[in-house]
Structure formats: C-alpha cells, structure tokens
Design an enzyme around this catalytic site. Structure first.
Site, short mmCIF file in Angstrom:
data_model
loop_
_atom_site.label_atom_id
_atom_site.label_comp_id
_atom_site.label_asym_id
_atom_site.label_seq_id
_atom_site.Cartn_x
_atom_site.Cartn_y
_atom_site.Cartn_z
N GLY A 92 0.80 -1.22 0.00
CA GLY A 92 0.00 0.00 0.00
C GLY A 92 0.83 1.26 0.00
N LEU A 95 3.66 1.23 -4.74
CA LEU A 95 4.69 0.50 -5.48
C LEU A 95 4.14 -0.76 -6.15
CD1 LEU A 95 7.70 0.87 -2.99
CD2 LEU A 95 7.06 2.32 -4.93
N GLY A 96 2.84 -0.86 -6.22
CA GLY A 96 2.24 -1.93 -7.01
C GLY A 96 2.22 -3.29 -6.33
N SER A 97 2.12 -3.30 -4.99
CA SER A 97 2.15 -4.60 -4.30
C SER A 97 0.94 -5.45 -4.66
CB SER A 97 2.23 -4.40 -2.78
OG SER A 97 1.15 -3.64 -2.33
N SER A 98 -0.22 -4.83 -4.85
CA SER A 98 -1.42 -5.66 -5.12
C SER A 98 -1.29 -6.33 -6.49
CB SER A 98 -2.70 -4.82 -5.03
OG SER A 98 -2.73 -3.82 -6.02
N ALA A 99 -0.79 -5.60 -7.49
CA ALA A 99 -0.63 -6.22 -8.82
C ALA A 99 0.46 -7.28 -8.79
CB ALA A 99 -0.31 -5.14 -9.86
N ALA A 100 1.54 -7.01 -8.05
CA ALA A 100 2.63 -7.99 -7.97
C ALA A 100 2.11 -9.29 -7.37
CB ALA A 100 3.78 -7.43 -7.13
N ASP A 121 -0.18 -0.93 -13.60
CA ASP A 121 0.47 -1.70 -12.54
C ASP A 121 0.61 -3.16 -12.97
OD1 ASP A 121 -0.01 0.68 -11.26
OD2 ASP A 121 -0.64 -0.22 -9.38
C1 MEV Z 1 -1.87 3.56 -9.36
O1 MEV Z 1 -0.63 2.88 -9.22
C2 MEV Z 1 -1.86 4.39 -10.59
C3 MEV Z 1 -3.16 5.12 -10.88
O2 MEV Z 1 -2.94 5.86 -12.07
C4 MEV Z 1 -4.34 4.18 -11.03
C5 MEV Z 1 -4.22 3.32 -12.28
O3 MEV Z 1 -3.55 3.69 -13.24
O4 MEV Z 1 -4.88 2.26 -12.28
C6 MEV Z 1 -3.48 6.13 -9.77
#
Ligand code: MEV
Length: 307
Positions: free
Chosen positions: A92, A95-100, A143
């Site tokens: 959170g 840094l994209g932890s949920s997508a990783a 992400d």
């Molecule tokens: C979130 O990492 C980036 C945003 O632009 C949302 C998205 O692109 O899905 C805020």
C-alpha cells in the site's frame, strides 16, 4: 518458500503520468526488481498466508475478494487451496504490491491448472485485472503491465486497449522514500474522477499536460538526460498536487529531496500518502537518501532490473 510452483510478480514505479493514465493519457513506469512470490497447493485444510516487510498481511475482505477473483478466473476452488505468498516490497505504498501479488498468484494458478503458456497469458491478464479492480476501482492496467515484468515502458489506453512500448533507458539509481501511511488507490482514483466529473473543462487540459510531460519524459529517459528527467518529474508533481492527490508530507519530502540536491522528485502511484521518488546524480545521491531517511523509510533500486 521453495515449492515447485512458486511464481513471481514485480512491483512498479510510475515515473510519469499516474491518474491521467486512467483517462487515456500516456504514462511511463518501470518494473522493480522486487515484488511478490506465491505458491498454491491443494490442501484439505487450506490456509492463506501473505507476509510483507512489515509483518503478515491481514486477509481482510478486500484481500479475500482480490484472491477469489483469481480463483474464479481459473475455475479453482478457493476452499481447496493453500496460498503461501511473500511480498518483498512495502504494501500500500504506491509501489504496485497488489498487482505484484495478483500476478504471482495468477501465475501459480495457471501452473496448477496446467494450461499451456499461450492460453495462460490471456487468463492471467484477465485474473489480474479482476483482482486489481477490487483495490483500484477503475484501474488503467499500468500496474499489471509492470507486474508482468516489462522494464521501463510507456503505457496508454487512449483507444480503450493498452498500447505498450518498451523504453531503452540507461541504468540509474532511483530513490524511493515512504513518507506517510498510504491511502486507498480506489479512493484516490475516485476523488480525481469526482473532480473531473464536476469540471471536465478544467481538468482535461491538465491531463493533456500530463501526457506532454510523459512524452518528453520518454525522450529524456532514453537519452539519459537526467537533469531534464528531474525537471519533468517536478512539473509532473506540480500537476498531481493540482488535482488534489498530494499531501503535506509528500510535499515536504519532495522539497527535502530537491534541497539535498536531487534533480527532481515527485509522488508516485495514487498519492494521498505513500511514497515519493527522487532522482539524483552520484554526487548528491547519498545526501538525498540521508535527508529523506529523516522523514521515512528509504529504498533505492538500480533500474531497469537486470534479470
Ligand atoms: C496507481 O498505481 C496508478 C493510478 O494511475 C491508477 C491506475 O492507473 O490504475 C493512480
């Protein structure tokens, strides 16, 4: 973890264009060398365990729904599988932890189902998009692209589908400082959507500026013109502030980094808290890191990742 079906997903750094990318404008991001590992195995007494640098992730309603979306895409029963996952980036923090995590679990699910690589790619994309929708609301997909491991890339969805071009960027050290607790990405995306809905005639021209900065940023990055990259990061940060996603802590950290000699600094990700990124030359890098360390946790990565 050392199970046979251990799989990986990467974190990401958005260098230019977050939020505007949701509206079809260009953004630039890079996969991080770190992210998530996950393995799945059939089990009579399934358990879901996800660790992160700060401890163990609570499997709350959101995490449960995000993982369930992946199980559903692969027609797997969540009641029959143990998930063992480890995040090696902070959770959170933008840094994209949920997508990783979603990519690592989706790859493990594809493996357990035993589908061939070509079919797996489409299903993994679908599963990760469904999972990301739980945390992001309207996600652009940037992400997810980084989590699949694309190095530096330019990303836009101006025609409704992702257009991704790899960027050939020289190696450089990037500094990340986590200066505040993070906000929900879905909430930040919604706050920008509310602003845009109220006054599209004011916000659309700003989004076009985001796009122009990202385009100039692509050229500066590929040419290794780091001073220009830094200046463009500062401009991009100003626009992010203008659309209401910066905070006093993020502003202070950007100023700290610039005062310590950074070429540029900006918030990264959805904002409302989380991280800033800063770019400094070799001479000033240690000063910037030391100054930021007084305001939060500092990480630094050489990007693009080499593996
Ligand atoms: C979130 O990492 C980036 C945003 O632009 C949302 C998205 O692109 O899905 C805020």
């Amino acid at each position: 973890m050392s199970e046979a079906n251990e799989h990986y997903g990467r974190g990401k750094l958005i260098v230019f264009g977050e939020h505007a990318v949701v509206y079809g404008q260009r953004a630039v991001a890079c996969s991080l060398p770190e992210g998530a590992r996950a393995s799945l195995r059939r089990s009579a007494s399934p358990q879901w365990s996800i660790t992160h640098p700060g401890g163990t992730l609570e499997i709350d309603e959101y995490v449960r729904r995000a993982l369930q979306a992946i199980f559903d895409t692969f027609d797997l029963s969540s009641a029959e599988h143990t998930v063992d996952a480890e995040l090696t980036i902070p959770v959170g923090a933008g840094l994209g932890s949920s997508a990783a995590l979603a990519v690592a679990v989706a790859r493990a699910a594809a493996d357990i189902v035993g589908i061939d690589d070509d079919t797996a790619r489409g299903r993994i994309d679908e599963a990760v998009a469904a999972s990301e929708a739980v945390f992001h609301g309207t996600a652009s997909g940037i992400d997810q692209t980084a989590a699949m491991g694309a190095g530096f890339f330019a990303y836009s969805k101006s025609h409704g589908w992702p257009e991704i071009s790899s960027l050939d960027v020289p190696e450089h050290r990037w500094i990340i400082a986590r200066v505040a607790p993070s906000a929900s990405t879905a909430r930040m995306v919604k706050s920008v959507a509310d602003l845009h809905r109220r006054r599209p005639e004011w916000i659309d021209p700003l989004f076009e500026r985001f796009d122009a900065i990202a385009r100039a940023g692509c050229e500066a990055l590929e040419a290794g013109r780091w001073r220009d990259v830094g200046t463009l990061m500062n401009l991009n940060h100003g626009l992010l502030n203008a659309i209401g996603v910066s905070t006093p802590a993020l502003e202070a950290a950007c100023h700290t980094a610039r005062d310590a000699g950074a070429n540029g600094a900006k918030l990264t990700g959805a904002g409302g808290g989380g991280c800033i990124i800063a770019l400094a030359d070799d001479e000033h890098g240690p000063d910037v890191e030391a100054a930021l360390a007084e305001e939060g946790d500092v990480y630094s990565f050489t990007l693009p990742p080499t593996d």
